[in-house]
Design a protein around this motif. Structure first.
Motif, mmCIF file in Angstrom:
data_model
loop_
_atom_site.group_PDB
_atom_site.id
_atom_site.type_symbol
_atom_site.label_atom_id
_atom_site.label_comp_id
_atom_site.label_asym_id
_atom_site.label_seq_id
_atom_site.Cartn_x
_atom_site.Cartn_y
_atom_site.Cartn_z
ATOM 1 N N LYS A 82 0.829 -1.205 0.000
ATOM 2 C CA LYS A 82 0.000 0.000 0.000
ATOM 3 C C LYS A 82 0.864 1.256 0.000
ATOM 4 O O LYS A 82 1.842 1.356 0.731
ATOM 5 C CB LYS A 82 -0.921 0.023 1.229
ATOM 6 C CG LYS A 82 -2.071 -0.954 1.154
ATOM 7 C CD LYS A 82 -3.068 -0.703 2.275
ATOM 8 C CE LYS A 82 -4.304 -1.581 2.132
ATOM 9 N NZ LYS A 82 -5.343 -1.229 3.116
ATOM 10 N N ASP A 100 -8.733 -0.363 -5.988
ATOM 11 C CA ASP A 100 -8.117 -1.088 -7.108
ATOM 12 C C ASP A 100 -6.954 -1.958 -6.625
ATOM 13 O O ASP A 100 -6.799 -3.099 -7.062
ATOM 14 C CB ASP A 100 -7.603 -0.107 -8.164
ATOM 15 C CG ASP A 100 -8.718 0.472 -9.021
ATOM 16 O OD1 ASP A 100 -9.835 -0.084 -9.015
ATOM 17 O OD2 ASP A 100 -8.469 1.499 -9.689
ATOM 18 N N LEU A 101 -6.145 -1.412 -5.720
ATOM 19 C CA LEU A 101 -4.995 -2.154 -5.206
ATOM 20 C C LEU A 101 -5.443 -3.410 -4.470
ATOM 21 O O LEU A 101 -4.851 -4.490 -4.631
ATOM 22 C CB LEU A 101 -4.165 -1.268 -4.279
ATOM 23 C CG LEU A 101 -2.906 -1.911 -3.683
ATOM 24 C CD1 LEU A 101 -1.911 -2.241 -4.777
ATOM 25 C CD2 LEU A 101 -2.266 -0.970 -2.664
ATOM 26 N N GLU A 104 -6.642 -5.920 -7.084
ATOM 27 C CA GLU A 104 -5.497 -6.464 -7.834
ATOM 28 C C GLU A 104 -4.732 -7.486 -7.003
ATOM 29 O O GLU A 104 -4.287 -8.513 -7.523
ATOM 30 C CB GLU A 104 -4.573 -5.322 -8.260
ATOM 31 C CG GLU A 104 -5.155 -4.460 -9.382
ATOM 32 C CD GLU A 104 -4.415 -3.145 -9.539
ATOM 33 O OE1 GLU A 104 -3.365 -2.962 -8.872
ATOM 34 O OE2 GLU A 104 -4.885 -2.301 -10.320
#
Length: 244
Positions: A82, A100-101, A104
């Motif tokens: 992060k 989104d992270l 993913e």
């Protein structure tokens, strides 16, 4: 302290134990990714790590303890990925990028992600709590800027539910049915449910919020006359505070 002293031996033993523990966790993650959760048995992990099975029990207690350690490793890896901007230029874009992270990470580590979120008790892990603090910081910045549509706790639940739902739904679909529009639509639905594109309060800080609420106060019918009068008095004091 001499090289052969108990203190140095103890430090070396602790370091060796931690290295062995990490190796076992990495072996378990590899098995999990290649063969699934059922393949992660204490015997299989011990063989792959070059250890005797009792060593696994000494390090983790039992299979559940090993799986908990694997999940904690996953939370820590996600946390390390992060990027935290304490003052992002656009807090909504910051929230979107964080969502989104998370998605993913789940798509890149499907078996690990499923293990991490398969049992509610794993939410008590230190790394998971640290990740939640980052999320709550993002939500708090939205609230302070007048961009939050719902209360902070509900916002966190919506963000988590949509991210997990996006990952688990995607993974459940055959590859030919995996449409990227699913992820985009879920993210945009989350943003629409949680945020205001335009600030509800034009001025940052409590004084601006007080002025906005004071302007809307006559419309707050659930309040009695006495309550409305008292709240109006408090808001006047807050609104005037930044002029001192």
């Amino acid at each position: 302290m001499s090289p052969g002293s108990p203190g140095r031996e103890s430090d070396a033993a602790a370091t060796g134990r931690e290295q062995t523990r990490r190796r076992v966790i990495e072996v378990a993650i590899d098995l999990l990714a290649r063969e699934g959760r059922d393949a992660v048995t204490t015997r299989a992990v011990a063989v792959a790590a070059g250890l005797q099975a009792p060593a696994i029990y000494r390090l983790f207690g039992d299979k559940d303890g090993l799986l908990d350690a694997v999940a904690e490793y996953g939370f820590a890896a996600f946390l390390a990925a992060k990027h935290v901007d304490p003052d992002p230029p656009d807090p909504i874009e910051d929230l979107s990028a964080g969502w989104d992270l998370a998605v993913e990470f789940g798509l890149a580590n499907p078996a690990l992600y499923t293990l991490m979120y398969s049992e509610p008790t794993r939410a008590a892990s230190a790394a998971h709590k640290a990740g939640m603090e980052i999320l709550m910081g993002r939500i708090r910045r939205l609230a302070v800027g007048g961009r939050l549509r719902v209360d902070e706790e509900l916002a966190a639940m919506i963000i988590h539910a949509t991210a997990r739902g996006a990952v688990l739904t995607w993974l459940s679909l055959p590859e030919e049915r995996r449409d990227p529009a699913l992820l985009t639509t879920l993210r945009e639905s989350m943003l629409a449910a949680v945020t205001n594109r335009q600030p509800a309060v034009r001025e940052a800080g409590p004084a601006g919020a007080a002025r906005a609420l004071r302007a809307a106060l006559p419309e707050q019918t659930p309040l009695s006359d006495a309550e409305r009068h008292l709240l109006s008095e408090w808001l006047d004091r807050l609104a005037a505070d930044d002029r001192r």
